[in-house]
Structures are given as structure tokens and as C-alpha cells.
Design an enzyme around this catalytic site. Structure first.
Site, PDB file in Angstrom:
ATOM      1  N   LYS A  37       0.897  -1.168   0.074  1.00 22.83           N
ATOM      2  CA  LYS A  37      -0.115  -0.031   0.002  1.00 22.83           C
ATOM      3  C   LYS A  37       1.063   1.367   0.211  1.00 22.83           C
ATOM      4  O   LYS A  37       0.780   2.038  -0.727  1.00 22.83           O
ATOM      5  CB  LYS A  37      -0.842  -0.100   1.125  1.00 22.83           C
ATOM      6  CG  LYS A  37      -1.749   1.291   1.395  1.00 22.83           C
ATOM      7  CD  LYS A  37      -2.194   1.310   2.898  1.00 22.83           C
ATOM      8  CE  LYS A  37      -1.189   1.280   3.821  1.00 22.83           C
ATOM      9  NZ  LYS A  37      -1.633   1.884   5.094  1.00 22.83           N
ATOM     10  N   THR A  38       1.608   1.122   0.911  1.00 23.31           N
ATOM     11  CA  THR A  38       2.636   2.674   0.975  1.00 23.31           C
ATOM     12  C   THR A  38       3.365   2.589  -0.273  1.00 23.31           C
ATOM     13  O   THR A  38       3.711   3.815  -0.494  1.00 23.31           O
ATOM     14  CB  THR A  38       3.507   2.499   2.234  1.00 23.31           C
ATOM     15  OG1 THR A  38       2.802   2.092   3.307  1.00 23.31           O
ATOM     16  CG2 THR A  38       4.021   3.779   2.527  1.00 23.31           C
ATOM     17  N   ASP A 221      -4.310   8.110   2.760  1.00 23.02           N
ATOM     18  CA  ASP A 221      -3.673   6.895   3.335  1.00 23.02           C
ATOM     19  C   ASP A 221      -5.002   6.735   4.458  1.00 23.02           C
ATOM     20  O   ASP A 221      -5.381   7.242   5.095  1.00 23.02           O
ATOM     21  CB  ASP A 221      -2.592   6.965   4.112  1.00 23.02           C
ATOM     22  CG  ASP A 221      -1.782   5.701   4.276  1.00 23.02           C
ATOM     23  OD1 ASP A 221      -2.240   4.851   3.921  1.00 23.02           O
ATOM     24  OD2 ASP A 221      -0.902   5.743   5.038  1.00 23.02           O
ATOM     25  N   GLU A 222      -4.929   5.044   4.604  1.00 25.69           N
ATOM     26  CA  GLU A 222      -5.879   4.530   5.400  1.00 25.69           C
ATOM     27  C   GLU A 222      -7.244   5.431   5.674  1.00 25.69           C
ATOM     28  O   GLU A 222      -7.887   5.576   6.582  1.00 25.69           O
ATOM     29  CB  GLU A 222      -5.400   4.715   6.877  1.00 25.69           C
ATOM     30  CG  GLU A 222      -3.804   4.254   7.106  1.00 25.69           C
ATOM     31  CD  GLU A 222      -3.669   2.891   7.527  1.00 25.69           C
ATOM     32  OE1 GLU A 222      -4.673   2.127   7.211  1.00 25.69           O
ATOM     33  OE2 GLU A 222      -2.673   2.460   7.866  1.00 25.69           O
ATOM     34  N   GLN A 252      -9.619  -3.807   7.477  1.00 28.21           N
ATOM     35  CA  GLN A 252      -8.844  -3.379   8.456  1.00 28.21           C
ATOM     36  C   GLN A 252      -9.234  -2.365   9.176  1.00 28.21           C
ATOM     37  O   GLN A 252      -8.549  -1.611   9.935  1.00 28.21           O
ATOM     38  CB  GLN A 252      -7.299  -3.190   7.880  1.00 28.21           C
ATOM     39  CG  GLN A 252      -6.707  -4.230   7.597  1.00 28.21           C
ATOM     40  CD  GLN A 252      -4.961  -4.051   7.181  1.00 28.21           C
ATOM     41  OE1 GLN A 252      -4.308  -4.035   7.958  1.00 28.21           O
ATOM     42  NE2 GLN A 252      -4.930  -4.066   6.049  1.00 28.21           N
ATOM     43  N   ARG A 643      -0.513  -9.975  10.561  1.00 23.01           N
ATOM     44  CA  ARG A 643       0.935  -9.504  10.832  1.00 23.01           C
ATOM     45  C   ARG A 643       1.956 -10.514  10.717  1.00 23.01           C
ATOM     46  O   ARG A 643       3.073 -10.198  10.717  1.00 23.01           O
ATOM     47  CB  ARG A 643       0.849  -9.054  12.277  1.00 23.01           C
ATOM     48  CG  ARG A 643      -0.047  -7.921  12.751  1.00 23.01           C
ATOM     49  CD  ARG A 643       0.141  -6.949  12.010  1.00 23.01           C
ATOM     50  NE  ARG A 643      -1.009  -6.904  10.930  1.00 23.01           N
ATOM     51  CZ  ARG A 643      -1.201  -6.138   9.647  1.00 23.01           C
ATOM     52  NH1 ARG A 643      -0.132  -5.204   9.715  1.00 23.01           N
ATOM     53  NH2 ARG A 643      -2.128  -6.045   8.800  1.00 23.01           N
TER      54      ARG A 643
END
Length: 788
Positions: A37-38, A221-222, A252, A643
Site C-alpha cells: 500500500k505505502t 492513506d488509511e 482493517q 501481521r
DNA sequence: TCGGTTCAGAGTATT
DNA sequence: TCTGAACCGA
């Protein structure tokens, strides 16, 4: 330039590449966990700049945390050479602050307005309640704070809030009073930063158009974590002509409890008629079994945009599941597993222990500590939240802005100067009568208002602040901070205190932080703290004559000058409020990482332990009674699972000490939701029959006969000493074959565990935890229970 | 002003 | 059970 842009795309998969190179149209990127994503976000920015579709000052990129913003900037500058100063990259709050500083007058704020963090805000509310003589038992400050922030996040001022009953009317009144107090003191809380900035744009057409003209590309973002006001703020800036590129993952979304609204993703898709919806589903993090578990789990949620993670990495190891007798046993088991991992050559820092709630960490810490395994716990106080640091900052705030009553009260008698509650009450009376600040009241106070002694001491304090202001004015920031710490008496105070050494070190650290802040912000190292680089020459003459109040379109047309338009001290104080700093944690060299699942979001580890997978704990019992609560818990579990890179361990205990009581829990339904073929049970898998949902109503069932299994012969020995009635009930219970911890089956509620027993004779009752069906009290004389 | 006692509450958290 | 905040007496 062409070569540069193709370089950027190298190594991206098809979807990532598609997202990065989208034309200038609104887009929603559904980025699964570990899908890069980043990378997509930063490469998108680099791509737009490198291909000359966007100049740095046309960019607005918003994140939720400073860490994410920093990471974006770091990665971006590794990709393209750009003037990052010209870009607006930061958190919602940071960017709103930037905007309000530039247009403080239009926003009706003082030039040196201060930012209240959560602690400060709560203190301000308590102070207000006290001044208004409101009983804290009737109006709990925390509730009021929650109410106020909720209103602000809905974009509502006190005057606009509708109250339908007296209780709510009272809250609204107090909200109004709080607004007035903040305004009087020149302070804004976090929610206020957002709301002010939003209202500024809404009200001021010129400013709105200015920024709309400027920010051609807005990246978020997010996105699943945005609240209502943040979304409206984005919409406002996007206007009609700009491009909104939102990245997020509805699966998420775990911050509903603090106002995040996943619905913004759907709203965005609808309202912006988003045609570019790209799913990033290839996962570069976890092995196959782990991903399949995550996919299967999250498929139980209904409100989803839909997404399935996959990997090229192969299935890897099955997910290990372990049942333990007690929470202590679980901690011990953890220790052994971690030892084995280390023995096999992995580092301790490759291991993360995750839990649902912080309270669970203590026992685990204890076990690790006893076993001499270094660990690091995330959470706890952060640097700028420490009392001594806040004290020093309060002095600095008073230098900058002496109407700040919060800061005044924090340090007026710290270190002690013999200014007691009595004198302060009198001063506060004086201040509130004239609607001025404490410092203002002090300036006007006379011997008729306060005792001579008190007045003298208060004057000395006033003088202290005054002289601090004078003597620091021409100093560079770090030196000024050091001087304040020294001359305020803080330094001396802590050097005499028993455990003051660590506090002194933190104060020294504050001086260092000031020094590095000056460097990072690009101030000249010796810029005096009060020097503000604003000069009228930057003012757009047309605009200023056209609209004299509109001071700072100048800042808009010369954004690079923005931070410089603030003095180093003002900038540092903002920084201190907006960035609480790293969580304190013993920076263990090679330490096991311990944190809540929430804190783990965005991180990844070779080995992950998800502990306390029990009904009531994870999913948390409080969540079960909330709308959408279970789905959010499931997303939380999804975050936890994803994770892990290589190996995932799930553990749960039959008994757990909670609130001073031993509690018996069934294992979490989330374990049941994982497909058997991806699991490897380390302990034997026990049968667990769930009751059918929909039969949750409970009452005493008259006419039902108890059909109990025969009495076991070891029951007497299990009687624990306890309250008398409890012991009686235990006696009664044993006749029925019941004891605490006994598993039972009920026709309607399914399988459960006896949690407690009370009463005697026909009144004997058992409290049974039926997991999904909740905790029930059953009368032993009527309930149909079967021992299993 | 400090130190002890009492009492309620106990979920997740960024800015 | 444990913690932090509030409160009270010296």
C-alpha cells in the site's frame, strides 16, 4: 524523464502499476494487508511529479500518524528529487494546524494559539466544571469530553446541537461554555483543529478557492479510518476539479470506537462516482496457510467491499493452536515457544506477542522477565506526555501566550512558591468576573482582591514569566528551553527529588529535542525563538486591499515560507502537541515485541502469537453489545493474523484472572472460523458445541425438570473457601454435579462453563458462560443442565 | 504539602 | 486483583 518514470514502475505488479499510473481521476484503492500500500501511494506521487502531471505544491497527501507521514516523505525523496517543503504531506491535524497558523485571523484565533492534547483538554473541562460549580458525579468530565469531541466530529457547534432532554441540554450548555473558555484562552483541542479548518474553508470563499486551485491531487492513506468531518474536509478541498486518490482497506477498519466510519469508503465511491476501483490482493508478507485463515475468517463479515488475499510464496507452515489450562500456563507456554524459536536461530525481535487488551501484558511480562527474555512493551506514556516535560512546556507556552490558563495553573505553583488553592480561587474569581485570563486578572489585581502575601507571590510568578520571556527572546530554541528549565526552578526541584534523576534526564532530552527540531525544520540553528519571518511584502496587494482581513493568501502563494512564518518556539510547541513522540519502551536491543493488536496494525513479524483467544476477551464482551461490534472484533482478528510472515500461533486458556476473579471462557469463535486444514493443534482439539443463535431469550423455565448427571465423587475437594452463600451453593451445586469450571450443556444455550455458584436449596443458582449466548444465571432447581 | 487510605473501575488509541 | 484518582489528617 521517461527513463525515470519507467524506473519507478519496475517491480510493481499489474494492479499496483495500474493504480500508480491511473489518469487524473478519482480512485479508490482497496489495499489488502501486506499488498504494498505505502509503496503504491508514494510511487503514485513520484510518478505524478516525474511525469510532470503535478508540481510539488499541487500535492496534498494526508495520513493519520506522523510516522506514516514521515515514512511517505522518506520513501518519496528516495524516488525523486523534490522540494518536500512545498508539498503538503502530513496528518489531518498537522495540515489543519498549518492552515490555521497561516490564516489565524480569518479563523478568529490569536496568532499564537496553543493546541490542547487529550490530557490538556480533560484538564480544561474539569477546570470549567469546577468554575461553573457543576458536580463531577452528575457530569463526568470524560463523558462531556466525549460528547464535545463527538459533536465536533459531526461538524456541530454547540448552537447547532439539538438536545431532546434536560440531560442533553446540560451537555450542550457545557459544550458552549467550553467553546467560550477555549476561545478566551486562545487554545484549540484536536477536534477543533479539524473543525476550525473546515469552517474556515466553508465560510471563506477566497481561501477555499485558493486551496482548491492549488491542490490538484489529494491522496489519502488509511481512508477507512477517516471520520465524518475528515471526509467532509477532503471533499471541500477536492472541490469540483481536483483528483482524490484514496487508499484503504475496509477489512482493517478497527477504529470505529474513536469515530472512524468505514462507510466513508462507500460514500466516496458513490459521491465521487469512482470508476477506478483497484484491488491490491497480492500479498507479499504472509505464507499461504496464514492468508487462507485470514480470508476465511473475514468472509464471515457481511459489510465488505470484498477482497481475497493471495500469495506466490507457497503455503508455508500451518497455523499452530494451543489450549492451556490457565492464563499463567499460557504465559509459561509462550516462554517455552519463544525459547525454542530463539534456539532455532531466529531473533527475539522477530517475535511479536499480541493481545486484545493491555491488562493481559502483565502476566506475560512477568513470565518473560522471570525467564530472562528481554522484551519490549508498546504503550504507556510517551515523551511529550510526561509530567516534567509538560511542566517545562507550560512555561514555554506562557512565554508565547500568557492567556493560557491551563499552562498557568499547571506551573504557577510548580515548583512550589507558596501559592495555594485559596489564592488561586480568588484570582480565578477575579478573572471570571471580568472574563479575562488569570494572567490578565493578575495584572489588574489589587490588595483588595487578594491578601498581600499572596499578591506578592503571584506578582513574583508574573515577573518570572516576564523575565523568562525577556531573557529567552534572542536565544536559539534549545538554549531558550534549557534556560527555562533552569530559571523556572524545575531543574533544581527535580535534582532534590528522590526519583528526580530520570525526570532531569527527560528535561535534558527536551533540550535535545528542541535542537534537533530546529535542524529538521530547516531553521537557521541560531534563529532567536521569537523571530517570526512574516513580513508584509509577501502579501498579495490585490487581495489585501480587496479584503483587508485576508492576511495570508500570501502564505498560500509562498508556501515555503509557511513554517518560517512561525517562530521556532511556536512551531516547537505545536510539534510537541501534535506529536506525542515515541511510546516509551526499553529500547531492548533484541527484544520480544509485545503490543495490543491495535498497536500492531501496519507492522509485520516473522513469528506472531495471538494470545487470549477466548470468548469475552477476543472478541471482547463489551464489543458484543455494540452495533457492528462483532464485525469490528473480527477485523481486529484479521489484522492480527495478517501481521505474521512465517509462523502464526494462536493460544487460549480455560481459566483467566480477570478483575480479581477467576473466569472461565470458551475458546474464541474466531478459532472456530478458521478452516481445519490450515491449523495444527498442538494440544488436543476439544469438542465445542455452539448454541444456535436466535434463542437468546432467558427466563426461569418453570415446569422443566432438571436432568443432571450423577454426582461425581471428587466434588467435595473442589470446594473453595469463599463467602458463606457461595460455599452453600457450591454444596448444592455439587449435589447436582456442578462445580466452578464445569462444562455443561443446555438445550437452548448450548455449551457453557460454570462461572459461579450461589444461593442454597431451591434458590441455588449457577452463573454459566454460554459464550455466544452470554452469561446466564440459571436456577439449579429448574434449569435443564447436562454435564459434559 | 505530603503521605496514607479508600473507592471505583477495569477496551482498543491517534492527533 | 490491581490501579489510579480522590480525599483526609497531620
Amino acid at each position: 524523464m521517461f527513463i525515470l518514470t519507467t524506473d519507478l514502475l519496475r517491480g510493481l505488479n499489474e494492479q499496483q502499476r495500474a493504480a500508480v499510473t491511473l489518469p487524473a481521476q478519482h480512485a479508490l484503492i482497496l489495499a489488502g494487508a501486506g499488498s504494498g500500500k505505502t509503496r503504491v501511494l508514494t510511487t503514485r506521487i513520484a510518478w505524478l511529479i516525474a511525469s510532470s502531471q503535478l508540481s510539488p505544491q499541487g500535492l496534498l497527501a494526508v495520513t493519520f500518524t506522523n510516522k506514516a507521514a514521515r515514512e511517505m516523505l522518506t520513501r518519496l525523496s528516495a524516488m525523486v528529487t523534490v522540494n518536500t517543503k512545498a508539498m503538503w504531506v502530513g496528518t489531518f491535524h498537522g495540515l489543519c494546524n498549518r492552515m490555521l497558523r497561516a490564516h489565524y485571523r480569518d479563523a478568529a484565533l490569536p496568532a499564537s494559539f496553543q493546541i490542547l492534547d487529550t490530557q490538556d483538554q480533560l484538564a480544561a473541562i474539569k477546570r470549567m466544571l469546577k468554575a461553573m460549580q457543576v458536580d463531577e458525579d452528575k457530569i463526568p468530565p470524560r463523558n462531556l469530553m466525549h460528547f464535545i469531541n463527538g459533536c465536533k466530529e459531526d461538524g456541530q457547534r454547540a448552537a447547532a446541537v439539538e438536545a431532546f432532554d434536560d440531560y442533553n441540554r446540560r451537555f450542550v450548555e457545557l459544550y458552549a461554555a467550553y467553546e467560550a473558555q477555549c476561545q478566551r484562552e486562545g487554545v484549540v483541542d484536536f477536534a477543533e483543529l479539524l473543525l476550525r479548518s473546515f469552517e474556515l474553508l466553508q465560510r471563506n470563499q477566497l481561501l477555499r478557492e485558493h486551496y482548491q486551485l492549488r491542490f490538484r491531487h489529494i491522496l489519502v492513506d488509511e481512508f477507512q479510518d477517516t471520520n465524518g468531518l475528515q471526509y467532509r474536509w477532503l471533499k471541500m478541498l477536492a472541490g469540483a476539479g481536483n483528483v482524490l486518490f484514496a487508499v484503504g482497506d475496509d477489512d482493517q477498519s478497527i477504529y470505529g470506537f474513536r469515530g472512524a466510519d468505514v462507510g466513508n469508503m462507500m460514500a466516496f465511491e458513490r459521491e465521487f462516482r469512482v470508476e477506478n476501483l483497484i484491488k491490491l490482493e497480492q500479498n507479499y508478507r504472509s505464507a499461504g496457510h496464514i492468508l487462507d485463515c485470514a480470508n476465511a475468517l473475514i468472509a464471515n463479515n457481511h459489510a465488505r467491499l470484498g477482497k481475497d488475499l493471495w500469495t506466490e510464496a507457497g503455503e508455508g507452515e500451518a497455523v499452530r493452536v494451543q489450549e492451556l489450562v490457565s492464563d499463567a500456563g499460557e504465559a509459561q507456554w509462550l516462554v517455552e515457544q519463544i525459547k525454542a524459536i530463539v534456539r532455532d536461530g531466529d531473533r527475539r525481535s522477530d517475535v511479536a506477542v499480541l493481545y486484545r487488551s493491555n491488562a493481559q501484558s502483565r502476566l506475560i511480562e512477568h513470565a518473560l522477565f522471570s525467564a530472562n527474555i528481554p522484551y519490549r512493551v508498546y504503550g504507556g506514556l510517551r515523551f511529550f506526555e510526561r509530567a516534567e516535560v509538560k511542566h517545562a512546556l507550560a512555561y514555554l507556552r506562557l512565554i508565547e501566550q500568557d492567556d493560557d490558563d491551563g499552562a498557568f495553573l499547571r506551573v504557577v505553583n510548580f515548583p512550589t512558591r507558596g501559592i495555594g488553592a485559596r489564592s488561586l480561587e480568588q484570582l480565578q474569581d477575579l478573572a471570571s468576573r471580568q472574563s479575562i485570563s488569570l494572567m490578565g486578572a493578575l495584572a489588574r489585581a489589587s490588595a483588595s482582591d487578594l491578601s498581600n502575601a499572596a499578591l506578592t507571590r503571584l506578582r513574583q510568578f508574573q515577573q518570572l514569566i516576564h523575565s523568562l520571556r525577556q531573557s529567552t527572546a534572542m536565544l536559539p530554541l534549545a538554549e531558550a528551553v534549557a534556560l527555562v528549565i533552569e530559571q523556572s526552578g524545575l531543574s533544581q526541584h527535580y535534582s532534590h527529588e528522590k526519583e528526580g534523576q530520570e525526570r532531569l534526564e527527560n528535561l535534558q532530552e527536551l533540550v535535545n529535542a528542541a535542537a534537533s527540531f530546529v535542524m529538521e525544520q530547516g531553521f537557521q540553528p541560531d534563529t532567536p525563538i521569537s523571530l517570526v519571518a512574516t513580513d508584509g511584502s509577501d502579501l498579495n496587494p490585490v487581495l489585501s486591499t480587496f479584503m483587508p482581513d485576508m492576511q495570508t493568501i500570501m502564505a498560500g502563494s509562498n508556501e515555503a515560507a509557511l513554517t518560517e512564518a512561525m517562530s521556532p518556539l511556536a512551531a516547537f510547541l505545536s510539534h510537541a502537541s501534535l506529536e506525542a513522540g515515541e511510546h516509551q519502551a526499553l529500547a531492548g536491543d533484541d527484544a520480544v515485541q509485545m503490543m495490543t493488536v491495535h498497536a500492531a496494525k501496519g507492522l509485520e513479524f516473522q513469528h506472531v502469537f495471538i494470545t487470549g483467544l477466548e470468548e469475552g476477551l477476543f472478541p471482547h464482551e463489551n464489543a458484543l453489545s455494540e452495533a457492528q461490534g462483532l464485525e469490528e472484533e473480527r477485523r481486529l482478528m484479521y489484522v492480527a493474523i495478517t501481521r505474521a510472515r512465517e509462523r502464526l500461533y494462536l493460544s487460549f486458556a480455560q481459566t483467566r484472572m480477570l478483575h480479581g476473579q477467576t473466569r472461565y471462557h470458551l475458546r474464541s469463535r474466531f478459532i472456530e472460523e478458521l478452516p481445519e486444514q490450515h491449523l495444527k493443534w498442538l494440544s488436543p482439539r476439544t469438542q465445542q458445541r455452539w448454541a444456535q443463535p436466535g434463542s437468546a431469550s432467558f427466563g426461569f423455565q418453570h415446569g422443566m425438570s432438571a436432568s443432571m448427571a450423577p454426582l461425581g465423587n471428587d466434588q467435595a475437594s473442589l470446594l473453595a473457601p469463599g463467602r458463606k452463600s457461595e460455599a452453600d451453593a457450591m454444596g448444592q451445586g455439587s449435589k447436582a454435579g456442578l462445580r466452578i469450571g464445569q462444562s455443561v450443556r443446555h438445550d437452548r444455550f448450548g455449551d457453557g462453563v460454570v462461572v459461579s455458584l450461589e444461593g442454597r436449596g431451591d434458590d441455588a443458582r449457577a452463573q454459566i458462560n454460554f459464550g455466544r449466548q452470554g452469561l446466564k444465571w440459571l436456577a439449579l432447581s429448574v434449569a435443564k443442565l447436562q454435564l459434559i
